[in-house]
Design an enzyme around this catalytic site. Structure first.
Site, PDB file in Angstrom:
ATOM      1  N   PHE A   1     -24.327  41.261  50.597  1.00 11.02           N
ATOM      2  CA  PHE A   1     -24.780  39.900  50.657  1.00 11.02           C
ATOM      3  C   PHE A   1     -25.333  39.580  49.291  1.00 11.02           C
ATOM      4  CE2 PHE A   1     -28.223  37.004  50.474  1.00 11.02           C
ATOM      5  CZ  PHE A   1     -27.877  35.980  51.309  1.00 11.02           C
ATOM      6  N   GLU A   2     -24.880  38.553  48.690  1.00  7.78           N
ATOM      7  CA  GLU A   2     -25.450  38.148  47.408  1.00  7.78           C
ATOM      8  C   GLU A   2     -25.306  36.656  47.271  1.00  7.78           C
ATOM      9  OE1 GLU A   2     -22.966  40.202  44.521  1.00  7.78           O
ATOM     10  OE2 GLU A   2     -24.720  41.203  43.734  1.00  7.78           O
TER      11      GLU A   2
END
Ligand code: GDP
Ligand code: MN
Length: 329
Positions: free
Chosen positions: A216-217
């Site tokens: 997740f970024e």
């Protein structure tokens, strides 16, 4: 906002990425209609394009990665690299024998933000196959980041599997010596090291390890395209650890964010609840969970467990942990 989702995928990932897209659309993007860029080392087939285009409420873009961004650089000694893969296979290190996994990690570390369709955007949100989102996101995380001067963000953090990165810290120290001008004042060294930078404690944001990584970024593409980040990537790439070890993009991005950014520029998205085998981030506060119609079980929250580094992030930023955190550790 000038922002896009971005996914690296194979044609065979279609139905797993379809699930992720559905979740992101239902919980967030149906109200915002951001674009989605798909990248692949091979051409995407018509099936992949048709299904993903139908699911995304914004405009989709598909691009094939140039072979220079998905291959061994000339300076890599092939015999040495092969021997490493054989050793890691024997030790049963996850993806230890894989060539494509190494190309993937190097690509996500140094190239995704430079692909042609990405050049038009300032912000990215990376989505992988088979993720789950547990809460509504009723605001624009890109805008929150821009308004608050954030460059990088995470929802989960933990200790990396040391055997995949034995010399990553040495390479990083070499870079810090060669490029002191890139090291931010007021950085997050305290997140990475317990002894002022001598040794690495293996903490990193983003990635998860056990039998799957999940990434997740949300971040700023101009930061990744900056001289500071590019010099760091080039220096690591020269040292060869993407192939002589199995450096992951999660520790690379995390170390870069921790050293090249001021600590205030890294954001923790407590209200973006997220799952990918085998870890969950579920907001600790019940108020947050009810307001955002979350369907995660707070008992599954990983933030305050001993394997998580999130507590450390709260400490170095002098942040108050949410009420009830002690009962979750
Ligand atoms: P893990 O999460 O670390 O177990 O690895 P994944 O298999 O999920 O890979 C991470 C990301 O890279 C996912 O978005 C995959 O779809 C993508 N990926 C991995 N290997 C390849 C590959 O050989 N080609 C392409 N195009 N994408 C890949
Ligand atoms: Mn994954």
């Amino acid at each position: 906002m000038n922002a896009t989702f971005v996914t690296l995928a194979r044609n065979s990932d279609l139905w797993d990425i379809a699930r992720s897209i559905r979740q992101v659309e239902d919980r967030f993007n149906k109200k915002y209609h951001y674009d989605w860029v798909f990248l692949n080392d091979k051409p995407f087939d018509e099936d992949f394009k048709r299904v993903t285009t139908s699911l995304v409420s914004g405009t989709t873009h598909y691009d094939q990665i140039p072979v220079e961004h998905w291959s061994f650089p000339d300076h890599i000694d092939q015999d040495k690299a092969r021997k490493v893969r054989e050793d890691m296979a024997e030790k049963k290190i996850i993806y230890g024998d894989s060539i494509s996994y190494r190309h993937m990690c190097r690509f996500e570390s140094g190239f995704f933000f430079r692909q042609k369709p990405m050049l038009n955007y300032e912000w990215y949100w990376r989505v992988e196959p088979s993720i789950e989102l547990f809460c509504d996101i009723d605001y624009d995380p890109f805008k929150l980041m821009a308004d608050n001067n954030k460059k990088y963000s995470f929802v989960l953090s933990l200790y990396e599997y040391l055997e995949t990165i034995p010399t990553l810290w040495d390479s990083t120290k070499k870079f810090m010596k060669a490029h002191p001008e890139h090291i931010a004042e007021g950085n997050s060294m305290g997140f990475l090291s317990d002894d002022g930078g001598d040794t690495y404690n293996n903490c990193h944001f983003v990635g998860l390890h056990v039998n799957a990584w999940s990434n997740f970024e949300i971040g700023n593409l101009n930061w990744l395209r900056s001289k500071a980040y590019m010099d760091y990537f080039e220096s690591l790439d020269q040292d060869g650890g993407f192939f002589y070890e199995r450096w992951g993009d999660a520790p690379v991005h995390s170390i870069a964010a921790s050293l090249l950014l001021k600590k205030e520029e890294i954001h923790f998205f407590d209200d973006i609840a997220y799952y990918h085998i085998p870890f969950t981030h579920c907001p600790t506060s019940e108020k947050t969970r009810l307001e955002n119609k979350c369907h995660c079980n707070p008992k599954d929250n990983f933030d305050w467990k001993s394997y998580s580094c999130t507590s450390r992030y709260f400490d170095i930023n002098s942040m108050t942990k949410p009420a009830g955190w002690e009962s979750q550790n």
